[in-house]
Design an enzyme around this catalytic site. Structure first.
Site, mmCIF file in Angstrom:
data_model
loop_
_atom_site.group_PDB
_atom_site.id
_atom_site.type_symbol
_atom_site.label_atom_id
_atom_site.label_comp_id
_atom_site.label_asym_id
_atom_site.label_seq_id
_atom_site.Cartn_x
_atom_site.Cartn_y
_atom_site.Cartn_z
ATOM 1 N N ARG A 1 0.810 -1.215 0.000
ATOM 2 C CA ARG A 1 0.000 0.000 0.000
ATOM 3 C C ARG A 1 0.850 1.276 0.000
ATOM 4 O O ARG A 1 0.614 2.192 -0.796
ATOM 5 C CB ARG A 1 -0.880 -0.022 1.251
ATOM 6 C CG ARG A 1 -1.935 1.053 1.297
ATOM 7 C CD ARG A 1 -2.573 1.109 2.685
ATOM 8 N NE ARG A 1 -3.083 -0.160 3.129
ATOM 9 C CZ ARG A 1 -4.327 -0.604 2.927
ATOM 10 N NH1 ARG A 1 -5.183 0.145 2.283
ATOM 11 N NH2 ARG A 1 -4.693 -1.781 3.380
ATOM 12 N N CYS B 1 -26.289 -1.599 -6.781
ATOM 13 C CA CYS B 1 -27.624 -1.730 -6.208
ATOM 14 C C CYS B 1 -27.615 -2.018 -4.723
ATOM 15 O O CYS B 1 -28.157 -3.032 -4.284
ATOM 16 C CB CYS B 1 -28.378 -2.836 -6.938
ATOM 17 S SG CYS B 1 -28.544 -2.466 -8.676
ATOM 18 N N GLU B 2 -26.952 -1.165 -3.937
ATOM 19 C CA GLU B 2 -27.108 -1.254 -2.492
ATOM 20 C C GLU B 2 -26.704 0.062 -1.862
ATOM 21 O O GLU B 2 -25.861 0.793 -2.392
ATOM 22 C CB GLU B 2 -26.315 -2.435 -1.903
ATOM 23 C CG GLU B 2 -24.828 -2.384 -2.129
ATOM 24 C CD GLU B 2 -24.124 -3.530 -1.389
ATOM 25 O OE1 GLU B 2 -24.125 -4.644 -1.929
ATOM 26 O OE2 GLU B 2 -23.585 -3.280 -0.291
ATOM 27 N N TYR C 1 -13.702 -1.829 4.711
ATOM 28 C CA TYR C 1 -12.882 -1.356 5.835
ATOM 29 C C TYR C 1 -13.279 0.035 6.330
ATOM 30 O O TYR C 1 -12.592 0.610 7.178
ATOM 31 C CB TYR C 1 -11.388 -1.324 5.444
ATOM 32 C CG TYR C 1 -10.971 -2.513 4.627
ATOM 33 C CD1 TYR C 1 -10.921 -3.788 5.204
ATOM 34 C CD2 TYR C 1 -10.675 -2.398 3.276
ATOM 35 C CE1 TYR C 1 -10.572 -4.890 4.443
ATOM 36 C CE2 TYR C 1 -10.322 -3.493 2.521
ATOM 37 C CZ TYR C 1 -10.273 -4.739 3.100
ATOM 38 O OH TYR C 1 -9.937 -5.825 2.346
ATOM 39 N N TYR D 1 -4.942 -1.679 -3.817
ATOM 40 C CA TYR D 1 -6.022 -2.608 -3.460
ATOM 41 C C TYR D 1 -7.377 -2.313 -4.107
ATOM 42 O O TYR D 1 -8.266 -3.168 -4.057
ATOM 43 C CB TYR D 1 -6.176 -2.704 -1.925
ATOM 44 C CG TYR D 1 -4.955 -3.296 -1.270
ATOM 45 C CD1 TYR D 1 -4.584 -4.610 -1.530
ATOM 46 C CD2 TYR D 1 -4.131 -2.540 -0.448
ATOM 47 C CE1 TYR D 1 -3.434 -5.160 -0.965
ATOM 48 C CE2 TYR D 1 -2.976 -3.082 0.125
ATOM 49 C CZ TYR D 1 -2.645 -4.389 -0.145
ATOM 50 O OH TYR D 1 -1.510 -4.926 0.413
HETATM 51 N N1 LLP Z 1 3.304 -8.997 3.071
HETATM 52 C C1 LLP Z 1 2.301 -9.840 3.340
HETATM 53 C C2 LLP Z 1 2.610 -11.214 3.703
HETATM 54 C C3 LLP Z 1 0.975 -9.404 3.266
HETATM 55 O O1 LLP Z 1 -0.013 -10.242 3.540
HETATM 56 C C4 LLP Z 1 0.701 -8.063 2.897
HETATM 57 C C5 LLP Z 1 -0.674 -7.575 2.791
HETATM 58 C C6 LLP Z 1 1.787 -7.223 2.618
HETATM 59 C C7 LLP Z 1 3.073 -7.713 2.722
HETATM 60 C C8 LLP Z 1 1.602 -5.809 2.191
HETATM 61 O O2 LLP Z 1 1.006 -5.013 3.161
HETATM 62 P P1 LLP Z 1 0.804 -3.458 2.897
HETATM 63 O O3 LLP Z 1 2.171 -2.834 2.864
HETATM 64 O O4 LLP Z 1 0.109 -3.291 1.600
HETATM 65 O O5 LLP Z 1 -0.010 -2.997 4.030
HETATM 66 N N2 LLP Z 1 -7.347 -6.093 0.934
HETATM 67 C C9 LLP Z 1 -6.895 -5.172 1.952
HETATM 68 C C10 LLP Z 1 -5.415 -5.236 2.197
HETATM 69 C C11 LLP Z 1 -4.979 -6.569 2.671
HETATM 70 C C12 LLP Z 1 -3.479 -6.650 2.846
HETATM 71 C C13 LLP Z 1 -3.060 -8.050 2.825
HETATM 72 N N3 LLP Z 1 -1.675 -8.313 2.996
HETATM 73 C C14 LLP Z 1 -7.283 -3.761 1.562
HETATM 74 O O6 LLP Z 1 -7.848 -3.573 0.511
HETATM 75 O O7 LLP Z 1 -7.046 -2.841 2.323
#
Ligand code: LLP
Length: 424
Positions: A289, A354-355, A329, A383
């Site tokens: 992210r 539709c919600e 979230y 994401y």
């Molecule tokens: N490494 C692992 C093992 C992970 O599971 C993740 C994210 C990252 C690195 C990267 O994390 P970041 O730097 O992006 O925070 N679908 C959710 C986000 C889920 C993140 C899952 N794992 C959303 O849309 O916010």
């Protein structure tokens, strides 16, 4: 409206959320050297625009920042944040490693030319097929989540394979519970006693070479302290060659968010590493992210402006089909009319689905939004397209890379034919 809100809605405040180099020219928003509304005319809406210059700059900031603090290190981009062949290519060109969660991301990483020697495979439910794909491709590191991974790998590996064990550090984080992963009972990884037993067991394995440990405490974390605590927690397992500290640094989505900078974060983790980890060890981090969120915006077209009982709705041609962050979230976003940046009254931006939950932003200042205007929602690089879907037959949006005035289509928009293509 308080005076803070007025400052918050200002053109400068909005530009501060956008990729560096974004600006306002005659009241019109310019991103990557192009008027946002012209990008909408050229590529249609909704569309995800990624500023490639900004993305490369962030990749370098991460890589140089980590190397300066801990030379034996590597940045591994968490590709789940925006799995798109062109972005894999950019990250590979910048010399980053890439984290792939499963077979699909592996296929895209390889198609994007990423060297398998720089790949890390994750997943809490890796199938035989996915592990075989990874072994065949020569993925450098496979992160073991559970004992079934070990059984599968010992059965499938025909030569030595480097692995890390994912450890649950039992560290609390102030983030949405759906994206917290460092707590006891997390579905990811092994608690310290189980991890310790597995360390012993892998020391006797002739195929699996235990290089070290992995830890990832969650996502959208706006405080550096838990990252340091996670380092201390894994240090309790003894000395290893490699420590992969995962991702998780939060992005700045709203005027009121003040996440730690990349440098603050790197100071915290390398500071903890100096205290708790062996000086010779290799440090990996997996930002997703915080690498890409702020380099992207979504362009929508306003389809309707309607007065409700106590709020006025601006309905756009996308919504939860291309941005689930809000419904899953409760993430807040900020926005502007592309050609009238800054100021204005408060509106509620809703999607076309539709919600009632399909609401993109509650109470955002917009200047005279009208049907046909282009609306820019900031900080959608991470994401959003990852989780895009076809709810209500929505066509998943294109991804467009802009680079110093040049725009190129990286992924085309889905078509109605695509919706029928998989019919058996
Ligand atoms: N490494 C692992 C093992 C992970 O599971 C993740 C994210 C990252 C690195 C990267 O994390 P970041 O730097 O992006 O925070 N679908 C959710 C986000 C889920 C993140 C899952 N794992 C959303 O849309 O916010």
């Amino acid at each position: 409206m308080t005076s803070d809100d007025r400052v918050n809605g200002s053109a400068q405040a909005l530009v501060d959320l956008l990729p560096p180099g974004s600006r306002v020219d005659g009241g019109r928003l310019v991103i990557g050297g192009r008027f946002a509304s012209e990008l909408a005319d050229e590529f249609g809406t909704p569309a995800l625009i990624i500023d490639e210059t900004a993305l490369r700059a962030r990749a370098r900031r991460y890589a140089h920042g980590l190397a300066a603090r801990w030379p034996n290190s590597g940045v591994v981009w968490a590709s789940k944040s925006l799995p798109c062949t062109a972005i894999y290519r950019v990250m590979g060109e910048e010399g980053l490693g890439v984290d792939v969660a499963g077979g699909g991301e592996l296929v895209m990483a390889l198609a994007g030319g990423v060297d398998p020697a720089r790949l890390v495979l994750h997943g809490n439910a890796k199938t035989d097929r996915e592990l075989s794909m990874a072994l065949e491709a020569g993925v450098a590191t496979i992160v073991i989540d559970n004992l079934d991974d070990v059984a599968r790998l010992e059965r499938l590996a025909t030569r030595e394979q480097g692995v890390l064990i994912r450890v649950i550090p039992d560290v609390a984080t102030a983030t949405h519970q759906a994206i917290a992963t460092g707590h006891q009972n997390s579905k990811f990884g092994l608690a310290v006693p189980e991890a310790r037993a597995l360390v012993e067991r892998l020391r006797g394995s002739d195929r699996l070479r235990l290089d070290g440990l992995h830890v990832h405490i969650g996502s959208q974390i706006l405080d550096v302290a838990p990252f340091a605590r996670a380092v201390e927690a894994v240090a309790a397992l003894g000395e290893f060659d490699v420590y992969d500290l995962g991702g998780g640094l939060g992005a700045r989505y709203t005027y009121d968010d003040h996440p730690p900078s990349i440098e603050d974060y790197l100071d915290a983790i390398t500071g903890a590493a100096r205290r708790f980890l062996p000086a010779h060890s290799r440090l990996l981090i997996e930002p997703g992210r915080s690498m890409i969120a702020e380099t992207g915006v979504t362009l929508y077209r306003v389809v309707s402006v309607k007065r409700g009982a106590s709020r006025t709705f601006v309905a756009v041609d996308g919504g939860m089909g291309d941005n689930l962050e809000v419904s899953l979230y409760g993430q807040r976003f900020e926005a502007t009319v592309a050609d009238r940046v800054g100021g204005g009254d408060s509106y509620t931006v809703v999607g076309r689905h539709c919600e009632s939950g399909d609401q993109l932003i509650e109470s955002v200042p917009l200047r005279e939004p009208a049907v046909g205007d282009v609306l820019v929602v900031a900080v959608t690089g991470a994401y959003c397209l990852t989780m895009a879907n076809n709810y209500n037959g929505a066509l998943r949006p294109p991804i467009v890379l802009v680079d110093s005035g040049e725009a190129r289509l990286a992924v085309r928009r889905e078509t109605y034919e695509d919706l029928l293509r998989r019919d058996a």
